[in-house]
Design a protein around this motif. Sequence first.
Motif, short mmCIF file in Angstrom:
data_model
loop_
_atom_site.label_atom_id
_atom_site.label_comp_id
_atom_site.label_asym_id
_atom_site.label_seq_id
_atom_site.Cartn_x
_atom_site.Cartn_y
_atom_site.Cartn_z
N MET A 104 29.84 38.74 26.63
CA MET A 104 29.57 39.14 25.26
C MET A 104 30.85 38.90 24.46
N GLU A 105 30.77 38.10 23.43
CA GLU A 105 31.94 37.82 22.61
C GLU A 105 31.58 37.99 21.14
N GLY A 106 32.14 39.03 20.52
CA GLY A 106 31.84 39.30 19.12
C GLY A 106 30.35 39.47 18.88
N MET A 165 28.19 31.54 27.50
CA MET A 165 28.37 31.16 28.90
C MET A 165 29.81 30.72 29.11
N ARG A 166 30.33 31.09 30.26
CA ARG A 166 31.68 30.67 30.62
C ARG A 166 31.66 30.15 32.06
N GLN A 167 32.37 29.07 32.27
CA GLN A 167 32.49 28.56 33.64
C GLN A 167 33.43 29.47 34.42
N VAL A 168 33.09 29.72 35.69
CA VAL A 168 33.98 30.48 36.57
C VAL A 168 34.33 29.59 37.76
N ASN A 169 35.52 29.80 38.31
CA ASN A 169 35.96 28.96 39.42
C ASN A 169 35.23 29.29 40.71
N ALA A 170 34.85 30.56 40.83
CA ALA A 170 34.19 31.00 42.06
C ALA A 170 33.43 32.29 41.77
N ILE A 171 32.46 32.56 42.61
CA ILE A 171 31.71 33.81 42.51
C ILE A 171 31.95 34.59 43.80
N GLU A 172 32.53 35.78 43.66
CA GLU A 172 32.87 36.57 44.84
C GLU A 172 31.64 37.26 45.42
N ILE A 173 31.59 37.28 46.74
CA ILE A 173 30.50 37.97 47.43
C ILE A 173 31.13 38.95 48.41
N HIS A 174 31.06 40.21 48.03
CA HIS A 174 31.69 41.25 48.84
C HIS A 174 30.71 41.79 49.88
#
Length: 174
Positions: A88-90, A95-104
């Motif tokens: 959420m921006e303003g 959408m934003r690219q992410v380098n990785a998605i963490e899976i805990h």
Amino acid sequence: MRVWKHAIGWGLAIVAAVTVAGTGIAQAAEYKVGTIVVSEPWARASASPMAKAGAAYATLVNAGQQMDRLLAAESPVAGKVELHTVLMEGGVMKMRQVNAIEIHPGEPTVLQPGGLHVMLMGLHAPLKEGEVLTVTLTFEKAGKITVEAPIRAAGAKGSMGGMSGGHKGHGAMH
Ligand SMILES: [Cu+2]
């Protein structure tokens, strides 16, 4: 006869559990690689035949002891595939690219409309409802796995529909 009845009882219990945890569709698809379970992969049908972008979703569960990360995805129908999140921006969802998605471990990571997703760009053809999208996911520790993601209707919200109902803006971007 008692034993037989008991077995049926268990069968029903398992089906019920899958329905509650999943999307209401009986055939819950699960793919395992290493300690990672990719469950219920799906993609959303393109809203327009001109669409060049699409999104795929799944629930990622880590059955191991150590955190793993989804590093990349690829699909034969897309020129480029990225991992995205929605921020959420303003007051606007972006959408934003992410380098990785963490899976805990012990904490399912849900890719769903309005949140984390596999972004398909440069589609060679629109994603058609009823067809299946092939996506290969690469995890840092678990390695690669190819999953078949059924393509659902353009307006489909996924299993967490109630939580993402307000995110129509993002749907329009796909
Ligand atoms: Cu995206």
